[in-house]
Design a protein around this motif. Structure first.
Motif, mmCIF file in Angstrom:
data_model
loop_
_atom_site.group_PDB
_atom_site.id
_atom_site.type_symbol
_atom_site.label_atom_id
_atom_site.label_comp_id
_atom_site.label_asym_id
_atom_site.label_seq_id
_atom_site.Cartn_x
_atom_site.Cartn_y
_atom_site.Cartn_z
ATOM 1 N N THR A 1 -37.034 64.500 42.892
ATOM 2 C CA THR A 1 -36.500 65.852 43.064
ATOM 3 C C THR A 1 -35.241 66.008 42.215
ATOM 4 O OG1 THR A 1 -37.318 65.906 45.336
ATOM 5 C CG2 THR A 1 -35.627 67.531 44.730
ATOM 6 N N PRO A 2 -35.170 67.007 41.354
ATOM 7 C CA PRO A 2 -33.975 67.175 40.509
ATOM 8 C C PRO A 2 -32.713 67.321 41.355
ATOM 9 C CG PRO A 2 -35.768 68.579 39.735
ATOM 10 C CD PRO A 2 -36.203 68.038 41.067
ATOM 11 N N HIS A 3 -31.689 66.606 40.999
ATOM 12 C CA HIS A 3 -30.388 66.709 41.662
ATOM 13 C C HIS A 3 -29.359 66.003 40.799
ATOM 14 C CE1 HIS A 3 -31.615 62.654 42.860
ATOM 15 N NE2 HIS A 3 -30.334 62.396 43.097
ATOM 16 N N VAL A 4 -28.095 66.279 41.072
ATOM 17 C CA VAL A 4 -26.990 65.574 40.419
ATOM 18 C C VAL A 4 -26.143 64.955 41.514
ATOM 19 C CG1 VAL A 4 -24.913 65.798 39.026
ATOM 20 C CG2 VAL A 4 -26.972 67.067 38.395
ATOM 21 N N LEU A 5 -25.934 63.648 41.430
ATOM 22 C CA LEU A 5 -25.139 62.919 42.422
ATOM 23 C C LEU A 5 -23.798 62.574 41.795
ATOM 24 C CD1 LEU A 5 -24.819 61.455 45.145
ATOM 25 C CD2 LEU A 5 -25.978 59.478 44.111
ATOM 26 N N LEU A 6 -22.717 63.110 42.357
ATOM 27 C CA LEU A 6 -21.370 62.923 41.828
ATOM 28 C C LEU A 6 -20.523 62.142 42.827
ATOM 29 C CD1 LEU A 6 -20.720 66.518 40.415
ATOM 30 C CD2 LEU A 6 -21.560 64.497 39.186
ATOM 31 N N ASP A 7 -19.901 61.086 42.357
ATOM 32 C CA ASP A 7 -19.031 60.268 43.188
ATOM 33 C C ASP A 7 -17.593 60.723 42.960
ATOM 34 O OD1 ASP A 7 -17.359 58.083 44.140
ATOM 35 O OD2 ASP A 7 -19.176 56.856 44.191
ATOM 36 N N GLY A 8 -16.940 61.206 44.022
ATOM 37 C CA GLY A 8 -15.623 61.836 43.902
ATOM 38 C C GLY A 8 -14.443 60.894 43.891
ATOM 39 N N ARG A 9 -14.690 59.585 43.737
ATOM 40 C CA ARG A 9 -13.604 58.602 43.746
ATOM 41 C C ARG A 9 -13.162 58.252 42.324
ATOM 42 N NH1 ARG A 9 -16.336 53.716 46.327
ATOM 43 N NH2 ARG A 9 -18.010 54.486 44.959
ATOM 44 N N GLY B 1 -19.178 72.141 34.498
ATOM 45 C CA GLY B 1 -20.061 72.747 33.496
ATOM 46 C C GLY B 1 -20.666 71.731 32.544
ATOM 47 N N GLU B 2 -19.976 70.609 32.332
ATOM 48 C CA GLU B 2 -20.504 69.542 31.490
ATOM 49 C C GLU B 2 -21.478 68.659 32.254
ATOM 50 O OE1 GLU B 2 -19.719 69.328 28.341
ATOM 51 O OE2 GLU B 2 -18.045 70.748 28.262
ATOM 52 N N LEU B 3 -21.338 68.620 33.560
ATOM 53 C CA LEU B 3 -22.132 67.714 34.381
ATOM 54 C C LEU B 3 -23.425 68.334 34.883
ATOM 55 C CD1 LEU B 3 -19.112 66.354 36.418
ATOM 56 C CD2 LEU B 3 -20.630 64.916 35.042
ATOM 57 N N VAL B 4 -23.410 69.641 35.106
ATOM 58 C CA VAL B 4 -24.581 70.314 35.675
ATOM 59 C C VAL B 4 -24.868 71.547 34.829
ATOM 60 C CG1 VAL B 4 -25.615 71.286 37.754
ATOM 61 C CG2 VAL B 4 -23.830 69.544 37.967
ATOM 62 N N ARG B 5 -25.985 71.521 34.115
ATOM 63 C CA ARG B 5 -26.320 72.600 33.191
ATOM 64 C C ARG B 5 -27.140 73.714 33.837
ATOM 65 N NH1 ARG B 5 -23.026 72.206 28.793
ATOM 66 N NH2 ARG B 5 -22.994 70.077 27.959
ATOM 67 N N ASP B 6 -27.898 73.375 34.883
ATOM 68 C CA ASP B 6 -28.805 74.339 35.509
ATOM 69 C C ASP B 6 -28.262 74.715 36.874
ATOM 70 O OD1 ASP B 6 -30.901 75.705 36.756
ATOM 71 O OD2 ASP B 6 -32.447 74.467 35.818
ATOM 72 N N GLU B 7 -28.019 76.008 37.090
ATOM 73 C CA GLU B 7 -27.415 76.441 38.353
ATOM 74 C C GLU B 7 -28.369 76.329 39.540
ATOM 75 O OE1 GLU B 7 -28.032 81.262 38.242
ATOM 76 O OE2 GLU B 7 -26.228 80.423 37.334
ATOM 77 N N ARG B 8 -29.604 75.949 39.292
ATOM 78 C CA ARG B 8 -30.546 75.745 40.403
ATOM 79 C C ARG B 8 -30.553 74.297 40.887
ATOM 80 N NH1 ARG B 8 -35.629 77.852 37.108
ATOM 81 N NH2 ARG B 8 -34.512 76.482 35.658
ATOM 82 N N THR B 9 -29.921 73.396 40.145
ATOM 83 C CA THR B 9 -29.955 71.974 40.483
ATOM 84 C C THR B 9 -29.038 71.678 41.674
ATOM 85 O OG1 THR B 9 -30.331 71.398 38.168
ATOM 86 C CG2 THR B 9 -29.579 69.634 39.623
ATOM 87 N N PRO B 10 -29.560 71.068 42.729
ATOM 88 C CA PRO B 10 -28.689 70.687 43.852
ATOM 89 C C PRO B 10 -27.659 69.639 43.422
ATOM 90 C CG PRO B 10 -31.004 70.651 44.511
ATOM 91 C CD PRO B 10 -30.987 70.792 43.019
ATOM 92 N N ILE B 11 -26.462 69.759 43.969
ATOM 93 C CA ILE B 11 -25.376 68.820 43.698
ATOM 94 C C ILE B 11 -25.022 68.114 45.001
ATOM 95 C CG2 ILE B 11 -22.995 68.553 42.915
ATOM 96 C CD1 ILE B 11 -23.357 71.229 41.396
ATOM 97 N N VAL B 12 -24.949 66.787 44.949
ATOM 98 C CA VAL B 12 -24.542 65.986 46.098
ATOM 99 C C VAL B 12 -23.262 65.253 45.717
ATOM 100 C CG1 VAL B 12 -25.178 64.158 47.710
ATOM 101 C CG2 VAL B 12 -26.957 65.679 46.792
ATOM 102 N N GLY C 1 -17.272 78.956 44.111
ATOM 103 C CA GLY C 1 -18.353 79.899 43.869
ATOM 104 C C GLY C 1 -19.436 79.367 42.955
ATOM 105 N N ILE C 2 -19.537 78.041 42.826
ATOM 106 C CA ILE C 2 -20.620 77.452 42.026
ATOM 107 C C ILE C 2 -21.953 77.895 42.614
ATOM 108 C CG2 ILE C 2 -21.650 75.269 41.247
ATOM 109 C CD1 ILE C 2 -18.883 75.802 40.099
ATOM 110 N N PRO C 3 -22.884 78.403 41.791
ATOM 111 C CA PRO C 3 -24.134 78.934 42.350
ATOM 112 C C PRO C 3 -25.096 77.864 42.856
ATOM 113 C CG PRO C 3 -24.155 79.090 39.953
ATOM 114 C CD PRO C 3 -22.771 78.675 40.339
ATOM 115 N N ASN C 4 -24.937 76.632 42.465
ATOM 116 C CA ASN C 4 -25.865 75.569 42.863
ATOM 117 C C ASN C 4 -25.790 75.284 44.360
ATOM 118 O OD1 ASN C 4 -24.650 75.121 40.094
ATOM 119 N ND2 ASN C 4 -26.431 73.774 39.955
ATOM 120 N N PRO C 5 -26.890 74.813 44.943
ATOM 121 C CA PRO C 5 -26.797 74.259 46.298
ATOM 122 C C PRO C 5 -25.919 73.007 46.252
ATOM 123 C CG PRO C 5 -29.100 74.623 45.645
ATOM 124 C CD PRO C 5 -28.268 74.776 44.411
ATOM 125 N N VAL C 6 -24.970 72.904 47.176
ATOM 126 C CA VAL C 6 -24.022 71.790 47.167
ATOM 127 C C VAL C 6 -24.011 71.123 48.538
ATOM 128 C CG1 VAL C 6 -21.611 71.087 46.828
ATOM 129 C CG2 VAL C 6 -22.570 72.958 45.461
#
Length: 507
Positions: free
Chosen positions: A142-150, A176-187, A207-212
């Motif tokens: 499933t498309p998603h972007v996983l970002l570690d905030g540390r 904007g550099e990390l997630v190009r598609d506003e439909r991609t879920p971000i975790v 106000g990022i449009p992606n599911p977060v």
């Protein structure tokens, strides 16, 4: 000259809206086992090194405390007076008197910041997913972007497969550099809870449009669900192109800042605050370490934005002090300031950013000189490095000790020459001051110490007052420690009294 105050007087002072520095002067391991909610860790072993940064103004109202029996609060108060602080008090009876007066004590570190994360999740209903749900997304592709905030150093120690390191303070600037598609879920994940929640909520409130989503319980939740962690990963955020149009990011950050009452101040106002003698003002560069190393404003401290929120008491030692944050592009600083404001701090953005002409003057405490020396047959070698470093390797025949415990080795050093092993010159200098007062004939720093011996259990755990096993064990494969830590985080909210809860300004 110092005076003692009782617990009820201190409680009133903490909430009277005037500046106060509440300094826990015990060592890290002692502090982490039980401390006051607003207590700022300033170990006696580093007192003169760190107090100018944490408490810049010498006229600040200061209360030092320990457990009421150690006597280190009195030592610290006297040293603070000796170096020019003129409004110093000691909490009579320390933490035990505080408890006896009916007030709560807290375990752990960075408690106000971590409690804030729990408040945010409770108030904003931050969306979250479990480790099992994330693992299923990965298995199914499933498309998603996983970002570690540390920060990257923490990320390298352990991370979730597929994650990219992007500290929370960089999210607004680099998303904007990390997630190009506003439909991609971000975790967003961290090691536990706080930065997962704050990172995810930052993107949502921008106000990022992606599911977060925040990953529930972070890498610890992942490990407790029996999924494998990566070690040594280095997948970090990309650079932002110099040609990139940041107008959208600036607008989002500005809207968020306005929503929370953040003011932008010009150089004249900022400089007048920094030059003033009646308030503490902190000048914080919230950019990356690499940017800070290239150039910063004179007198500024490096306080990466995500960590300034996560561990505010590592940079800000005075309640009701002013915090001036700045960046180079007008995105990161407004977002950081908006969170600091909600945490109850008086935070402002320096309008000109890195192009400002303001400067802060250093208030470093002069330290006594120390000479270097070589091995000598009759000299006593005292190792004042961290206890865990001593266990890994130390000079043959050396004693491990720490500044507040020098009384325990006074008989060994009295009338003798002492050679110090230290990681920092400043630590050696202030240790030498106290060892001389213990009766050492001379104290020098050992040149080229040969760390040839290791003792995995010496000093014994109970003597390692500089090391907080409660925090570190959860990162070393101890599942019970991870469970206890997560339970501690989720219980923080229930411990707050009305005054402590009212210190936050979540809106």
């Amino acid at each position: 000259m110092t005076t003692s105050i009782d617990a009820r007087t201190l409680k009133a002072w903490l909430h009277d809206a005037a500046e106060i520095a509440l300094l826990d002067v015990r060592e890290h391991g002692q502090y982490g086992e039980s401390h006051l909610f607003f207590g700022v860790p300033l170990p006696y072993s580093r007192l003169e090194l760190d107090v100018p940064r944490l408490v810049p103004r010498k006229g600040t109202r200061i209360v030092a405390y320990d457990d009421g029996a150690l006597g280190v609060a009195q030592l610290a108060a006297q040293r603070l007076s000796d170096v020019g602080y003129n409004h110093v008090h000691v909490l009579e009876g320390g933490t035990e008197a505080w408890r006896s007066a009916g007030f709560a004590l807290y375990k752990g570190v960075n408690v106000p910041s971590k409690t804030f994360g729990e408040i945010v999740e409770h108030a904003r209903h931050t969306p979250r997913i479990t480790a099992a749900q994330l693992a299923q997304m990965q298995r199914e592709g499933t498309p998603h972007v996983l970002l570690d905030g540390r920060p990257l150093a923490e990320f390298r120690k352990m991370s979730i497969p597929g994650a990219t390191c992007c500290p929370n303070g960089e999210l607004a600037y680099r998303i904007g550099e990390l997630v190009r598609d506003e439909r991609t879920p971000i975790v967003v994940n961290c090691a536990g809870r706080t930065r997962s929640i704050i990172g995810a909520q930052t993107l949502i409130e921008l106000g990022i449009p992606n599911p977060v989503f925040a990953l529930e319980n972070g890498t610890q939740g992942w490990y407790l669900a029996d999924f494998a962690l990566d070690h040594g990963a280095a997948r970090a955020y990309p650079d932002v192109s110099a040609a990139r149009d940041l107008s959208v990011e600036r607008a989002r950050a500005g809207t968020l800042a306005a929503r929370h009452g953040v003011r932008f101040v010009d150089d004249a106002q900022a400089q007048s605050w920094l030059d003033g003698e009646t308030r503490n003002t902190y000048l914080c560069d919230v950019r990356t370490a690499e940017e800070f190393a290239q150039f910063t404003l004179r007198g500024a401290v490096h306080a990466p934005g995500g960590q300034l929120i996560q561990a505010t008491d590592q940079w800000i030692g005075v309640r009701q002090g002013r915090i001036l944050v700045f960046d180079s592009e007008g995105v990161r600083a407004p977002v950081v300031a908006s969170w600091l404001r909600q945490m109850g701090h008086e935070a402002f953005v320096l309008q000109a950013g890195i192009a400002s002409t303001v400067r802060a003057e250093s208030a470093a405490v002069p330290l006594p000189p120390i000479a270097e020396g070589d091995y000598a047959r009759d000299a006593v070698i005292v190792d004042v490095r961290p206890s865990m470093a001593y266990r890994k390797g130390h000079a043959a025949g050396s004693l491990w000790s720490i500044r507040p415990r020098f009384g325990d080795i006074a008989a060994r050093v009295r009338g003798r020459d002492v050679l110090l092993v230290a990681e920092e010159d400043g630590v050696a200098r202030i240790a030498a001051h106290d060892l001389s007062r213990c009766g050492a004939r001379s104290v020098r720093r050992l040149r080229d110490a040969r760390l040839t011996e290791s003792t995995p259990h010496e000093p014994p755990d109970e003597q390692c007052i500089d090391y907080l096993f409660f925090v570190h064990d959860r990162h070393d494969g101890n599942k019970d420690a991870a469970r206890r830590y997560l339970a501690w985080e989720t219980r923080l909210l229930s411990q707050l009294d009305a005054d402590e809860r009212a210190s936050y300004r979540l809106s």
